[in-house]
Design an enzyme around this catalytic site. Structure first.
Site, PDB file in Angstrom:
ATOM      1  N   GLU A  37      39.693  47.808  33.297  1.00 50.51           N
ATOM      2  CA  GLU A  37      39.200  46.056  33.423  1.00 50.51           C
ATOM      3  C   GLU A  37      37.758  45.923  33.290  1.00 50.51           C
ATOM      4  O   GLU A  37      37.398  46.344  34.316  1.00 50.51           O
ATOM      5  CB  GLU A  37      40.063  45.893  35.079  1.00 50.51           C
ATOM      6  CG  GLU A  37      41.586  46.625  35.073  1.00 50.51           C
ATOM      7  CD  GLU A  37      42.309  45.319  33.982  1.00 50.51           C
ATOM      8  OE1 GLU A  37      41.818  44.438  34.278  1.00 50.51           O
ATOM      9  OE2 GLU A  37      43.456  45.660  33.431  1.00 50.51           O
ATOM     10  N   GLU A  78      40.891  41.454  42.686  1.00 50.76           N
ATOM     11  CA  GLU A  78      40.298  41.750  41.259  1.00 50.76           C
ATOM     12  C   GLU A  78      41.292  43.163  41.017  1.00 50.76           C
ATOM     13  O   GLU A  78      41.713  42.301  39.673  1.00 50.76           O
ATOM     14  CB  GLU A  78      39.076  42.403  41.013  1.00 50.76           C
ATOM     15  CG  GLU A  78      38.622  42.245  39.538  1.00 50.76           C
ATOM     16  CD  GLU A  78      39.267  40.753  38.784  1.00 50.76           C
ATOM     17  OE1 GLU A  78      39.840  40.964  38.295  1.00 50.76           O
ATOM     18  OE2 GLU A  78      37.878  40.092  39.001  1.00 50.76           O
ATOM     19  N   GLU A  85      48.539  40.705  36.068  1.00 48.12           N
ATOM     20  CA  GLU A  85      48.481  40.604  34.703  1.00 48.12           C
ATOM     21  C   GLU A  85      48.693  41.562  34.332  1.00 48.12           C
ATOM     22  O   GLU A  85      49.530  41.449  32.940  1.00 48.12           O
ATOM     23  CB  GLU A  85      46.283  40.637  34.220  1.00 48.12           C
ATOM     24  CG  GLU A  85      46.217  39.297  34.557  1.00 48.12           C
ATOM     25  CD  GLU A  85      44.401  39.095  34.182  1.00 48.12           C
ATOM     26  OE1 GLU A  85      43.928  40.157  33.682  1.00 48.12           O
ATOM     27  OE2 GLU A  85      44.164  37.909  34.725  1.00 48.12           O
TER      28      GLU A  85
END
Length: 131
Positions: A37, A78, A85
């Protein structure tokens, strides 16, 4: 028939074994976030700088705690956004309005926390230097 649901085979054991497994999974999650990420890596890099800076910028312990807390909240949101996601991509890589909405909502949550963190740091900096 029992009122208790059937126990999941995926539930972890109890006691210290559960604690060690939870710690192992948390470390694996951090490694995955740092490996896969880019946004998390950038925010983590800023956190490495900002958390020590909070001790210099904050004049009182509650200001230091507030500055550190907003940085950590950004990282937590996050991580949650990345989890959403990742699951969405595992379900389908084809465009789908609900998957797109889920990803957009996660991104909006990150944006709100970034704005809040920036405003908090700006307010504490203003009070430190001009207030």
């Amino acid at each position: 028939m029992s009122d208790t649901p059937h126990p999941s085979p995926f539930k972890s054991k109890r006691g210290l074994g559960r604690l060690f497994n939870a710690l192992r999974y948390a470390v694996q999650g951090m490694q995955a976030a740092l490996t896969h990420e880019a946004s998390f890596r950038q925010e983590f890099g800023l956190a490495v700088i900002m958390i020590p800076t909070a001790f210099w910028l904050g004049r009182h312990p509650y200001e230091v705690l507030l500055l550190i807390a907003v940085v950590l909240v950004v990282l937590v949101v996050e991580l949650l956004n990345s989890a959403i996601e990742t699951v969405a991509d595992a379900v389908s890589l084809e465009p789908h309005p609900l998957i797109g909405r889920a990803k957009d909502l996660g991104s909006a949550a990150v944006m709100i926390t970034l704005i809040f963190a920036g405003a908090t740091w700006a307010m504490v900096a203003y009070l430190r230097f001009w207030g």
